[in-house]
Design an enzyme around this catalytic site. Sequence first.
Site, short mmCIF file in Angstrom:
data_model
loop_
_atom_site.label_atom_id
_atom_site.label_comp_id
_atom_site.label_asym_id
_atom_site.label_seq_id
_atom_site.Cartn_x
_atom_site.Cartn_y
_atom_site.Cartn_z
N ARG A 87 1.27 -9.82 -6.11
CA ARG A 87 2.16 -9.06 -7.03
C ARG A 87 3.11 -10.18 -7.53
O ARG A 87 4.09 -11.07 -6.90
CB ARG A 87 3.05 -7.76 -6.41
CG ARG A 87 3.85 -7.24 -7.43
CD ARG A 87 4.36 -6.16 -6.84
NE ARG A 87 5.46 -5.46 -7.84
CZ ARG A 87 6.71 -5.02 -7.57
NH1 ARG A 87 7.22 -4.95 -6.21
NH2 ARG A 87 7.33 -4.67 -8.46
N HIS A 131 10.74 -7.35 -14.16
CA HIS A 131 11.45 -7.49 -12.76
C HIS A 131 12.79 -7.87 -13.10
O HIS A 131 13.18 -8.90 -12.57
CB HIS A 131 10.70 -8.09 -11.75
CG HIS A 131 11.00 -7.69 -10.27
ND1 HIS A 131 10.05 -7.30 -9.44
CD2 HIS A 131 12.06 -7.74 -9.80
CE1 HIS A 131 10.56 -7.18 -8.29
NE2 HIS A 131 11.93 -7.23 -8.34
N GLU A 176 11.71 -0.87 -10.04
CA GLU A 176 13.09 -0.20 -9.56
C GLU A 176 14.02 -0.14 -10.61
O GLU A 176 15.07 -0.76 -10.50
CB GLU A 176 13.76 -1.17 -8.45
CG GLU A 176 12.85 -1.25 -7.14
CD GLU A 176 13.56 -1.77 -6.19
OE1 GLU A 176 14.69 -2.28 -6.43
OE2 GLU A 176 13.06 -1.83 -5.14
N ASN A 300 8.72 1.31 -3.19
CA ASN A 300 9.29 0.26 -2.63
C ASN A 300 10.45 1.03 -1.50
O ASN A 300 11.09 1.73 -2.26
CB ASN A 300 10.15 -0.56 -3.44
CG ASN A 300 9.36 -1.41 -4.36
OD1 ASN A 300 8.24 -1.36 -4.37
ND2 ASN A 300 10.30 -2.10 -5.56
N TYR A 302 12.62 0.13 1.85
CA TYR A 302 13.49 -0.69 2.86
C TYR A 302 14.11 0.40 3.67
O TYR A 302 14.10 -0.24 4.92
CB TYR A 302 14.49 -1.62 2.12
CG TYR A 302 13.63 -2.72 1.20
CD1 TYR A 302 13.25 -3.94 1.66
CD2 TYR A 302 13.28 -2.39 -0.26
CE1 TYR A 302 12.57 -4.77 1.17
CE2 TYR A 302 12.62 -3.33 -1.05
CZ TYR A 302 12.28 -4.46 -0.31
OH TYR A 302 11.65 -5.48 -0.94
N GLU A 371 6.75 -2.73 -2.18
CA GLU A 371 7.58 -3.69 -1.51
C GLU A 371 7.95 -3.07 -0.38
O GLU A 371 8.28 -1.78 -0.03
CB GLU A 371 8.79 -4.09 -2.32
CG GLU A 371 8.55 -4.97 -3.45
CD GLU A 371 10.06 -5.32 -4.22
OE1 GLU A 371 11.11 -5.22 -3.74
OE2 GLU A 371 9.98 -5.32 -5.55
C1 FCB Z 1 14.29 -4.99 -4.12
C2 FCB Z 1 13.68 -5.85 -5.38
C3 FCB Z 1 13.16 -7.00 -4.86
C4 FCB Z 1 13.82 -7.74 -3.82
C5 FCB Z 1 13.92 -6.83 -2.78
C6 FCB Z 1 14.79 -7.27 -1.24
O1 FCB Z 1 14.96 -4.00 -4.46
O2 FCB Z 1 12.77 -5.10 -6.22
O3 FCB Z 1 13.26 -8.10 -6.11
O4 FCB Z 1 15.28 -8.23 -4.06
O5 FCB Z 1 14.63 -5.66 -3.10
#
Ligand code: FCB
Length: 486
Positions: A87, A131, A176, A300, A302, A371
Site C-alpha cells: 500500500r 494520504h 482517514e 485502520n 491502533y 493499517e
Molecule cells: C495513521 C496514519 C498513518 C500513520 C499511522 C501511525 O493515522 O494514516 O499515516 O501515521 O497513523
Amino acid sequence: MTTNGNDRSDEAVHIFPDGFLWGTATSAYQIEGAAQADGRGASVWDTFSHTPGKVRGGDTGDIACDFYHRSEQDLDQLGRLGLAAFRFSVSWPRVRPSGRGAVNQRGIDFYRSLVEGLLARAIEPAITLYHWDLPQSLEDEGGWANRDTAERFAEYAEIVVEAIGDVGGMWITVNEPQVVAHEGYRIGLHAPGHSDDTLAAAATHHLLLAHGLALARLREALPGIRVGITLDMHPIRMLGAGAEEAASIADAEQNRIFLDPVIHGRYPAKARAHLLPPASLIHDGDMELVAAPIDFLGVNYYSPQFVKLAVPGAPRPEETPVPGMPGIVTVKPAELPQTSQGWVVEPEGLYDLLVAVAAETAPGCSLYVTENGCAAEDYATPEGVVNDFERIDYLYGHLAAAWRAIRDGVPLAGYFYWSLFDNFEWSWGYQKRFGLVFVDFSTQRRIPKRSAAFYAGVARANALPVSTSGSSVEASGTPRGELVDV
Ligand code: FCB
C-alpha cells in the site's frame, strides 16, 4: 463499535483463508522525500513541517526515506519479504503541482515505474489517492473547507487512474478523513493547522464528497476497478456506569461521522451539532454519491478509547477531560500496555471493531485492515540487528484477533502492517519508529528488523503459530513460527 468478544481460541495454529492478502502500508509524504524533485509542487505538509514549532525537532519530509530515488532497491527488499501487496499513496502535488491545471508527466512516470516494479515482483498495488498531502495552492483557496477541492480531487483521481489504472490493484480514495478534519482543521495539530470548528465541519463534508465524486469518476473511467475508502476507527470502551450517553456521542463523533455517510448515506444524529456539516453545505445528491457502493472498506486500527465519569473533585492526573462534556474523561487503563507513543495496546479492540463494522456493511463489501502497527524504541545493535520483540508481540496479538474475526464470519480479506519502513510520523517527526524495516536516516541504510522475518514467515505460511503461553516469543528469545530470511 461497542460489542465484546473475549473468547480466546485454543487451536494449535490459526490458518488464514486461501488468498488472504498480506501487505505493508506507507504514504507518499512519509517516505518519498524528493520534495523539490522533478516538478513536484508544495503540499500543506511541506508548509506545515517548515513552520517552526509544528513538528517535533523541526523534522520535515524533505528527504524522509528517499524512496523516490531508492524505490528499485526498496522494491527488491519488498520482494524478499514475500508479501503479496504493497500500500502506497500517490502524491497529488507530484502529479498535479497546483492541484488544478497542468499535469506533471515526471510525477506520473514515477508512479508508472513503481506499479510496474510491483507487478514485476508479483506484488499487488494498493493505491491510496489521498494520504494528506493537499497541494498548497488548493489550501490557499480554502482547502477542504472549500467545496471546489472535492471537484479538483475527482479530476486528479481520473488523471491517476488513466495513467496507471490498467495495472489493477486496490484503490483507496481517501485515508482517514476523520484525522484530516479533526487534527488538520479543528485542533490544528496536523497540516494545514487550523483550529476552527466551522472549517472542520465543512472539511468533513467535502472530504466525504471527494470520496463520492472520485468513486463515480473512477468507475466511469475504469469499469471493474476495485475501490474503497480507509477510515480510522476507535472502539469506544465505557468504564463503569454513567457514561453511556458520552460513549455513544464519542462513537458518533469519531467513528460514525464518516462511517454512517459511507455506509448509510446520512450523518449520525448523536454527534454534537458543531461537528456536523450544516445543511447548507449538503447539496442535493451529495449523500447518494458518498454512499454509492464500495468494493471494500479499509479499517485502520491502533487503539480503543476509554471513557468514564470523572472522579468528583480535582481532575486526576490520569484523566483527560473531554471538551464540551463536563464530568466525562478519557483514561488509559493502567493494566493495559502502551506503545512508545503512549497508544494503548488492545488487540481485542480489533476483533470488536471488525465484527461491529461487518454487521453494518453491505453483503459483498470486503473488509481490509489497511493499517495496524506500533511505534517502538528500536535501535540497531553493533552487529546490525534490530530485536523488536515488542512489535512481534503486537503483531501476534492483532493477527490472532483478525483470525478470530474471520472465524466468526467477518469478510476480512487482507491485513496491511503499518509500516514497511520507519518514516516521517507527522507531527512526531522521525522519533516514532513503526517500520518492519529500520531506517538509519543519516545514511539511509535499511535493516530489516526481527519483526520483518516474523511477519514474512506468517505470510508465507498463511498462518499464525499459536502458543499456549500467549506470547509470540519463546523463553530463548526466539520468535515462534517460521523466520524468513529477509
Ligand atoms: C495513521 C496514519 C498513518 C500513520 C499511522 C501511525 O493515522 O494514516 O499515516 O501515521 O497513523
